[in-house]
Design an enzyme around this catalytic site. Sequence first.
Site, PDB file in Angstrom:
ATOM      1  N   ASP A  67       0.817  -1.212   0.000  1.00 19.01           N
ATOM      2  CA  ASP A  67       0.000   0.000   0.000  1.00 19.01           C
ATOM      3  C   ASP A  67       0.853   1.265   0.000  1.00 19.01           C
ATOM      4  O   ASP A  67       2.068   1.218   0.148  1.00 19.01           O
ATOM      5  CB  ASP A  67      -0.951   0.006   1.207  1.00 19.01           C
ATOM      6  CG  ASP A  67      -0.285  -0.498   2.489  1.00 19.01           C
ATOM      7  OD1 ASP A  67       0.947  -0.334   2.622  1.00 19.01           O
ATOM      8  OD2 ASP A  67      -0.987  -1.063   3.346  1.00 19.01           O
ATOM      9  N   ASN A 136      -7.517  -3.115  14.721  1.00 20.32           N
ATOM     10  CA  ASN A 136      -8.911  -3.350  14.342  1.00 20.32           C
ATOM     11  C   ASN A 136      -9.051  -4.513  13.364  1.00 20.32           C
ATOM     12  O   ASN A 136     -10.134  -4.760  12.833  1.00 20.32           O
ATOM     13  CB  ASN A 136      -9.543  -2.084  13.768  1.00 20.32           C
ATOM     14  CG  ASN A 136      -8.911  -1.648  12.456  1.00 20.32           C
ATOM     15  OD1 ASN A 136      -7.946  -2.255  11.979  1.00 20.32           O
ATOM     16  ND2 ASN A 136      -9.444  -0.588  11.861  1.00 20.32           N
ATOM     17  N   HIS A 138      -7.314  -4.859  10.466  1.00 16.17           N
ATOM     18  CA  HIS A 138      -7.020  -4.601   9.058  1.00 16.17           C
ATOM     19  C   HIS A 138      -5.703  -5.247   8.649  1.00 16.17           C
ATOM     20  O   HIS A 138      -4.779  -5.373   9.447  1.00 16.17           O
ATOM     21  CB  HIS A 138      -7.040  -3.099   8.735  1.00 16.17           C
ATOM     22  CG  HIS A 138      -5.847  -2.320   9.207  1.00 16.17           C
ATOM     23  ND1 HIS A 138      -5.926  -1.359  10.200  1.00 16.17           N
ATOM     24  CD2 HIS A 138      -4.554  -2.323   8.816  1.00 16.17           C
ATOM     25  CE1 HIS A 138      -4.740  -0.821  10.385  1.00 16.17           C
ATOM     26  NE2 HIS A 138      -3.887  -1.391   9.564  1.00 16.17           N
ATOM     27  N   GLU A 143      -9.774  -2.178   5.661  1.00 10.26           N
ATOM     28  CA  GLU A 143     -10.370  -1.863   6.951  1.00 10.26           C
ATOM     29  C   GLU A 143     -11.670  -2.648   7.162  1.00 10.26           C
ATOM     30  O   GLU A 143     -12.276  -3.129   6.201  1.00 10.26           O
ATOM     31  CB  GLU A 143     -10.677  -0.358   7.018  1.00 10.26           C
ATOM     32  CG  GLU A 143      -9.463   0.537   6.836  1.00 10.26           C
ATOM     33  CD  GLU A 143      -8.664   0.728   8.117  1.00 10.26           C
ATOM     34  OE1 GLU A 143      -8.840  -0.065   9.073  1.00 10.26           O
ATOM     35  OE2 GLU A 143      -7.866   1.674   8.173  1.00 10.26           O
TER      36      GLU A 143
END
Length: 243
Positions: A67, A136, A138, A143
């Site tokens: 990314d 979380n 991801h 996400e």
Amino acid sequence: MKITVVKDYDEMSREAAEFMAQTIKEKNNAVLGLATGSTPEGLYSELIKKYKNGELDFSNITTINLDEYVGLKGDHPQSYRYFMNDKLFNHININKANTYVPNGLAENIEEECRNYDKRIEKLGGIDIQLLGIGNNGHIAFNEPEEELSASTHLTGLTQSTIEANSRFFDSMEEVPKTALTMGIGTILRSKKILLVASGESKAEVVAKMVSGKITTKVPATMLQLHSDVTLIIDEAAAKLINK
């Protein structure tokens, strides 16, 4: 999933580096999928040591990063291109023309995403994909959502991810709010996957990842669908598994 639990961050880094080194030794023109963030820094330091000791040759290696932030130039200190150059590429004998990071300044974002997946396909796929995991759940910048994208795409970052990443910036306002990221499908097409995690703050999400329940609300659970995933985690990150 194969789970290896080690004592601490340093041992995690050494074990993970050895795991990746085996792929490089077995295939001198391997395609490595790489990740950024604080967790893999130790792993990259260990790979540099192996190179300087004459154990590894990166001259025919190709790398593909997961990314990149939208809006940051490659020479921006918080861009992922800069991170990879600083933490790994500048210290080994890799041809930087063979190191790929999504272009967060692309004029046509959709075309950049399509071309990124085509490039991976043209290279014959990723031999080993390195992953971290967010608090979380991801992976890359996929996400928690009701639906997840299969291919490389533009995504908004959740507030929790923005807050987590703000430690690298002077202020919360400076943290980019969007990024280009490989999708879950792109990641799952990798031949092997290596995920590293360290610290008590990752314990809850690691336990969810290996729980047997697959949900888009914890994107890392999608890794259960892959046939060759290795987790190398320290004792603190493993403390809630099977509890």
